[in-house]
Structures are given as structure tokens and as C-alpha cells.
Scaffold this motif. Sequence first.
Motif, PDB file in Angstrom:
ATOM      1  N   ASN A 112       0.830  -1.210   0.000  1.00  0.00           N
ATOM      2  CA  ASN A 112       0.000   0.000   0.000  1.00  0.00           C
ATOM      3  C   ASN A 112       0.862   1.257   0.000  1.00  0.00           C
ATOM      4  O   ASN A 112       0.634   2.205   0.759  1.00  0.00           O
ATOM      5  CB  ASN A 112      -0.965   0.027   1.195  1.00  0.00           C
ATOM      6  CG  ASN A 112      -1.987   1.154   1.086  1.00  0.00           C
ATOM      7  OD1 ASN A 112      -2.349   1.589   0.001  1.00  0.00           O
ATOM      8  ND2 ASN A 112      -2.452   1.637   2.228  1.00  0.00           N
ATOM      9  N   ARG A 171      -5.545   0.386  -2.953  1.00  0.00           N
ATOM     10  CA  ARG A 171      -6.696   1.133  -2.475  1.00  0.00           C
ATOM     11  C   ARG A 171      -7.593   1.626  -3.601  1.00  0.00           C
ATOM     12  O   ARG A 171      -8.810   1.721  -3.436  1.00  0.00           O
ATOM     13  CB  ARG A 171      -6.235   2.330  -1.637  1.00  0.00           C
ATOM     14  CG  ARG A 171      -5.413   1.962  -0.428  1.00  0.00           C
ATOM     15  CD  ARG A 171      -6.131   0.988   0.516  1.00  0.00           C
ATOM     16  NE  ARG A 171      -7.441   1.473   0.925  1.00  0.00           N
ATOM     17  CZ  ARG A 171      -7.644   2.375   1.877  1.00  0.00           C
ATOM     18  NH1 ARG A 171      -6.611   2.900   2.526  1.00  0.00           N
ATOM     19  NH2 ARG A 171      -8.858   2.750   2.201  1.00  0.00           N
ATOM     20  N   ASN A 197      -6.102  10.856  -4.066  1.00  0.00           N
ATOM     21  CA  ASN A 197      -5.948   9.809  -3.054  1.00  0.00           C
ATOM     22  C   ASN A 197      -4.575   9.882  -2.399  1.00  0.00           C
ATOM     23  O   ASN A 197      -4.444   9.766  -1.167  1.00  0.00           O
ATOM     24  CB  ASN A 197      -6.136   8.426  -3.679  1.00  0.00           C
ATOM     25  CG  ASN A 197      -7.559   8.148  -4.087  1.00  0.00           C
ATOM     26  OD1 ASN A 197      -8.492   8.781  -3.605  1.00  0.00           O
ATOM     27  ND2 ASN A 197      -7.737   7.199  -4.986  1.00  0.00           N
ATOM     28  N   LYS A 202      -4.255   8.189   1.160  1.00  0.00           N
ATOM     29  CA  LYS A 202      -5.092   6.994   1.114  1.00  0.00           C
ATOM     30  C   LYS A 202      -4.387   5.769   0.548  1.00  0.00           C
ATOM     31  O   LYS A 202      -4.951   4.685   0.538  1.00  0.00           O
ATOM     32  CB  LYS A 202      -6.368   7.288   0.318  1.00  0.00           C
ATOM     33  CG  LYS A 202      -7.284   8.280   1.011  1.00  0.00           C
ATOM     34  CD  LYS A 202      -8.539   8.548   0.210  1.00  0.00           C
ATOM     35  CE  LYS A 202      -9.462   9.507   0.956  1.00  0.00           C
ATOM     36  NZ  LYS A 202     -10.684   9.832   0.172  1.00  0.00           N
ATOM     37  N   SER A 205      -2.637   3.842  -5.664  1.00  0.00           N
ATOM     38  CA  SER A 205      -3.671   4.041  -6.687  1.00  0.00           C
ATOM     39  C   SER A 205      -3.090   3.733  -8.060  1.00  0.00           C
ATOM     40  O   SER A 205      -1.964   4.133  -8.380  1.00  0.00           O
ATOM     41  CB  SER A 205      -4.185   5.484  -6.676  1.00  0.00           C
ATOM     42  OG  SER A 205      -4.861   5.793  -5.482  1.00  0.00           O
ATOM     43  N   PRO A 244     -11.056   3.498  -2.225  1.00  0.00           N
ATOM     44  CA  PRO A 244     -10.917   3.569  -0.767  1.00  0.00           C
ATOM     45  C   PRO A 244     -12.168   4.065  -0.059  1.00  0.00           C
ATOM     46  O   PRO A 244     -12.348   3.828   1.138  1.00  0.00           O
ATOM     47  CB  PRO A 244      -9.750   4.550  -0.568  1.00  0.00           C
ATOM     48  CG  PRO A 244      -9.705   5.341  -1.822  1.00  0.00           C
ATOM     49  CD  PRO A 244     -10.127   4.388  -2.903  1.00  0.00           C
ATOM     50  N   ASP A 245     -13.047   4.742  -0.802  1.00  0.00           N
ATOM     51  CA  ASP A 245     -14.268   5.269  -0.201  1.00  0.00           C
ATOM     52  C   ASP A 245     -15.468   4.343  -0.370  1.00  0.00           C
ATOM     53  O   ASP A 245     -16.498   4.528   0.257  1.00  0.00           O
ATOM     54  CB  ASP A 245     -14.602   6.634  -0.813  1.00  0.00           C
ATOM     55  CG  ASP A 245     -13.498   7.647  -0.566  1.00  0.00           C
ATOM     56  OD1 ASP A 245     -12.925   7.621   0.546  1.00  0.00           O
ATOM     57  OD2 ASP A 245     -13.197   8.446  -1.467  1.00  0.00           O
TER      58      ASP A 245
END
Length: 257
Positions: A112, A171, A197, A202, A205, A244-245
Motif C-alpha cells: 500500500n 486502495r 488519493n 489513502k 492508486s 478507498p471510499d
Amino acid sequence: MKTVFERTPALTAAELHYCPGCTHGIVHRLVAEALEELGALGDAVAVAPVGCSVLLYNYLNCDCQQAPHGRAPALATGIKRLHPECVVFTYQGDGDLASIGMAEIVHAAHRNENITVIFINNAVYGMTGGQMAPTTLEGQITTTTQEGRDAALIGWPLRIAELLAAVPGARFVERVSVHDPTRVRKAKQAIVQAFRNQMEGKGFSLVEVLSTCPTNWAMSPVEALAWLKQRMIPYYPLGNFRNPDKGKACAEGETSW
């Protein structure tokens, strides 16, 4: 006279070296506009490895670093960890990311790493002469598959977005295309989100962009755009695979994957 469209300051005035009809130039513009609109240009660091995009530093008005073939995610990881305030992204082709760089991209996603990856999928090795890539479609003719890719002999084309969406650390994963104006606008939205992001911390990506290679496909630019729509999208469906949302999502037209 009122100016309604102009070059983004995130792009240099250098003339692109890409073949006529190649959509790398479109994606360059989208990346540049995204960085400008997010106010991230002064903090941006681009990492380009070996491939058609190796001269990216000529076209973007931000710091750029060249990586060894396939190693852009590792280099981007080092830059981001050393300079967490920077917006660090890689710009990679399918021959680079999905072949020699497969381990690098999977493990960057698995960890990540808070970086952004722009992945150009044109289903062929572009710079080195049109050889079969991991993303070459079944039956597609290349310089190393003269009778078309045979899945029974060579294996199926790799769906990178789906593969990385299954990695827990990834993510945000989305596949877009630039074959018509509507899809270009949607591609920009995904690229902006991927950078946002990172700026919000976050994590990893990736935006996969279906792109054309008229020269190595032996097609006119118009034919190449039609081939992308008719042949690539059915195998590489467009859509968001991880957000991620929102958690996992499905590609367009799919109920599960």
C-alpha cells in the motif's frame, strides 16, 4: 479574442516524439492537467522506466527520474518515503509493468505504497518493435506471434486491473480508455482521483489506460481507435475495481468478478 483552450503550464513546449495516432500524448495532457488543477505541480515527481514513455521528462514541467526497466514502482517508493510531501507517480507501459516489472508493481500495491501509477495498456511492446506483450489479445498478430497469440500455447492476456484489485493493499484501481472524447473526460476524472488519493494519504492508486499503437498494430489512427473499442474493451472492461471510499466495485456491465 477570448481564449477557450490553451496549453497547460504543466506541459513543456517540446514536440512529442510519438507516432501519429498514438494516444500517449492524450494521457500526458490529462496527467499534466490533473497536476495543475490539484495544485500539485510544484511537488510532483514523475518516474518513467524503459519504453515509449522514457522521454517523459521532455514533456512534463515537473521533476522526473528515469528508472531501470520495470523498476519504476521501487524507485517511486524510495522517493515517496524520503520525500513524503511530494506527489510521486510512475508512468509505465504494459511491456514494462506487466512483464519485467510484475513483481515490483504487485509488491508496491501489497505494501500500500502511497504512490500513483499511470499504466498504459496498448497490448503490444511499442518501443522495441511490436513484440507480444503480456496484454496482447488472443489471436492478435505481433512480430513474435505471426499467426496470432495462441492462449493454449502462451497463456491468456493478463488483466492487470483485476489482478491488482485482488491485492489487499491496493486502495484505488480503475481502468479507463481514451478512444473518444467522452472516455477521455472519464479518464481524466480517474487520474485526478488517483492523485487526490495520494495527497490525502489513502495509499496505492493505479489507473490503467487502454491506448492505441497504430504503427505496431499496422493500422491507421482511425482504425486503431475502432479496434480498441471493438476488441480491447470486451476483454478489458472499463470501470472502477477498487475505491478507498467504496470498497470493491465491478467493471461496467459486470455483476461480479
